[in-house]
Each structure stands twice: as C-alpha cells, then as structure tokens.
Scaffold this motif. Structure first.
Motif, PDB file in Angstrom:
ATOM      1  N   ARG A 174      -2.141  -0.485  12.930  1.00 38.79           N
ATOM      2  CA  ARG A 174      -1.247  -1.475  13.546  1.00 38.79           C
ATOM      3  C   ARG A 174      -1.065  -2.713  12.664  1.00 38.79           C
ATOM      4  O   ARG A 174      -0.244  -3.558  12.954  1.00 38.79           O
ATOM      5  N   LYS A 175      -1.846  -2.811  11.603  1.00 37.60           N
ATOM      6  CA  LYS A 175      -1.690  -3.916  10.649  1.00 37.60           C
ATOM      7  C   LYS A 175      -1.092  -3.427   9.322  1.00 37.60           C
ATOM      8  O   LYS A 175      -1.254  -4.069   8.292  1.00 37.60           O
ATOM      9  N   ALA A 176      -0.466  -2.252   9.383  1.00 36.60           N
ATOM     10  CA  ALA A 176       0.225  -1.676   8.213  1.00 36.60           C
ATOM     11  C   ALA A 176      -0.718  -1.420   7.040  1.00 36.60           C
ATOM     12  O   ALA A 176      -0.283  -1.408   5.881  1.00 36.60           O
ATOM     13  N   GLU A 177      -1.994  -1.181   7.334  1.00 37.92           N
ATOM     14  CA  GLU A 177      -2.940  -0.920   6.247  1.00 37.92           C
ATOM     15  C   GLU A 177      -2.751   0.453   5.611  1.00 37.92           C
ATOM     16  O   GLU A 177      -3.341   0.737   4.575  1.00 37.92           O
ATOM     17  N   THR A 178      -1.906   1.292   6.224  1.00 38.50           N
ATOM     18  CA  THR A 178      -1.585   2.587   5.604  1.00 38.50           C
ATOM     19  C   THR A 178      -0.377   2.468   4.674  1.00 38.50           C
ATOM     20  O   THR A 178       0.066   3.470   4.113  1.00 38.50           O
ATOM     21  N   ARG A 179       0.141   1.268   4.518  1.00 37.77           N
ATOM     22  CA  ARG A 179       1.332   1.050   3.683  1.00 37.77           C
ATOM     23  C   ARG A 179       1.000   0.311   2.385  1.00 37.77           C
ATOM     24  O   ARG A 179       1.905  -0.025   1.628  1.00 37.77           O
ATOM     25  N   THR A 180      -0.268   0.080   2.126  1.00 37.35           N
ATOM     26  CA  THR A 180      -0.639  -0.603   0.890  1.00 37.35           C
ATOM     27  C   THR A 180      -0.515   0.370  -0.283  1.00 37.35           C
ATOM     28  O   THR A 180      -0.632   1.594  -0.118  1.00 37.35           O
ATOM     29  N   PRO A 181      -0.294  -0.138  -1.485  1.00 39.07           N
ATOM     30  CA  PRO A 181      -0.217   0.760  -2.655  1.00 39.07           C
ATOM     31  C   PRO A 181      -1.490   1.590  -2.825  1.00 39.07           C
ATOM     32  O   PRO A 181      -1.408   2.771  -3.197  1.00 39.07           O
ATOM     33  N   GLU A 182      -2.636   0.995  -2.522  1.00 38.80           N
ATOM     34  CA  GLU A 182      -3.913   1.721  -2.677  1.00 38.80           C
ATOM     35  C   GLU A 182      -3.985   2.900  -1.713  1.00 38.80           C
ATOM     36  O   GLU A 182      -4.386   4.004  -2.094  1.00 38.80           O
ATOM     37  N   PHE A 183      -3.559   2.672  -0.462  1.00 34.71           N
ATOM     38  CA  PHE A 183      -3.608   3.770   0.499  1.00 34.71           C
ATOM     39  C   PHE A 183      -2.564   4.825   0.168  1.00 34.71           C
ATOM     40  O   PHE A 183      -2.843   6.023   0.223  1.00 34.71           O
TER      41      PHE A 183
END
Length: 197
Positions: free
Chosen positions: A34-43
C-alpha cells in the motif's frame, strides 16, 4: 533464502506457511504494497511485474507467483503427491485458485478490509463468482477430507489463504459446512492458529 512479502496478503502467507511447515530457513523482508514498495527499482529488478511474494533463492535466483513458489519449495515434501495424476490434480486446483477463486474472494476482502467499503459496494458479478467458487469447493470437500485425497497438499495451502478469511470480504461461510470443516483440518495440518469462521 529471502522472502519479500506482505503479511496482509494471502498469497504471501502461502509461502510463509510452506516454509514454516517444512522448517525451511528464510529471512522475511516486509514489503508494504500500500506504500508502493513493489514499484521501487530495486524491487522491480527482482520481479518486473511488481507483485509480492518474491523469493530469492540461496543461489540468488528470484522466483515470483505464489503458487509457483510453493510448488518449487514443496516439490519433494509430503505436500506434493508422488503419483503423477494426483500431482496434476493438485496443479489443477492451484490454477483454479488463481483464476476462479482469488480474483473474487480476495478482491472483495481487499475492498472491504483495506479500502473500507461496505459489503453493498461490492461488484455483484464478483460476489456471485466468489460464492460459486465456495460452492464448488464445498461440493468437492463433502466427499473428500482435503482437495486432493486424504492429506493436506499444496492445493489446500493455496486455497486456505483466502478462504479462511472470506468473511472479511463479506462471504459468510455458514452455507458451506464442508469448507468450514476443511479449514479447521488444513489449519491443524499446517500448525496454524484457528481463524473464526
């Protein structure tokens, strides 16, 4: 092994449950979807689809999609039938779960539990398909203790994740007695605390 996941996700819990049941060592890395942590370049380097769960195996290779992950982790365990036909029947349930169960029950749960929508705001077609999935399971489980024969398999793990919390999506389980019995049996087989249904 590292597991990138969100404990609010049934798909992520499937992976955790299999690892815990088989005593597979892992490091859990919390990812808040819900904090868009799956959208980071690392992920996205691990999973370009930007979805959890993702595991990174000991040799560094990533693997995504919950049912593919549990199929890999549980391949040589008692959760995977040795008989080729029964293994295919297990896969049949795994595919069915992602196409005919999870898109209805899990999505309704997400909308009610995390978006705060009332049950009346759910898409009627989605509700109808969710009840159809539960009815199919109930019919099958009325004649079988587990989804594939007489022991808990990866099919049960996959379908338990969202079925046991279906009431949080507005799906009362009172009309599905075989499903209710199965939930308790699968929870016991996996060593999980019971969830009120």
């Amino acid at each position: 092994m590292r597991i990138y996941g969100d404990l609010n996700s049934g798909n992520c819990l499937k992976v955790k449950w299999v690892c815990d049941a088989l005593a597979l060592p892992y490091e859990w890395i919390a990812v808040d979807t819900r904090k868009a942590e799956t959208r980071t370049p690392e992920f996205l380097a691990l999973n370009p689809a930007g979805q959890v769960p993702v595991v990174v195996l000991d040799d560094g290779r990533p693997l995504a999609q919950s049912n593919a992950i549990i199929r890999y982790l549980g391949r040589d365990s008692d959760f995977a039938p040795r008989d080729p036909y029964l293994a295919a029947k297990m896969d049949e349930w795994l595919f069915w779960e992602q196409y005919s169960h999870e898109p209805y029950i899990a999505v309704c749960r997400y909308q009610m539990l995390y978006l705060g929508k009332p049950a009346s705001a759910r898409d009627p077609a989605r509700v109808e398909r969710g009840h159809a999935a539960l009815a199919l399971m109930d019919s099958h489980l009325a004649a079988s203790p587990f989804l594939v024969g007489d022991r808990c398999s990866l099919a049960d793990v996959a379908l338990l994740a969202y079925t046991r919390v279906a009431p949080e999506g507005g799906f009362a389980l009172d009309d599905y007695p075989a499903v209710r019995r199965w939930i308790a049996a699968a929870e016991r087989a996996l060593g999980l605390p019971a969830v009120p249904v």
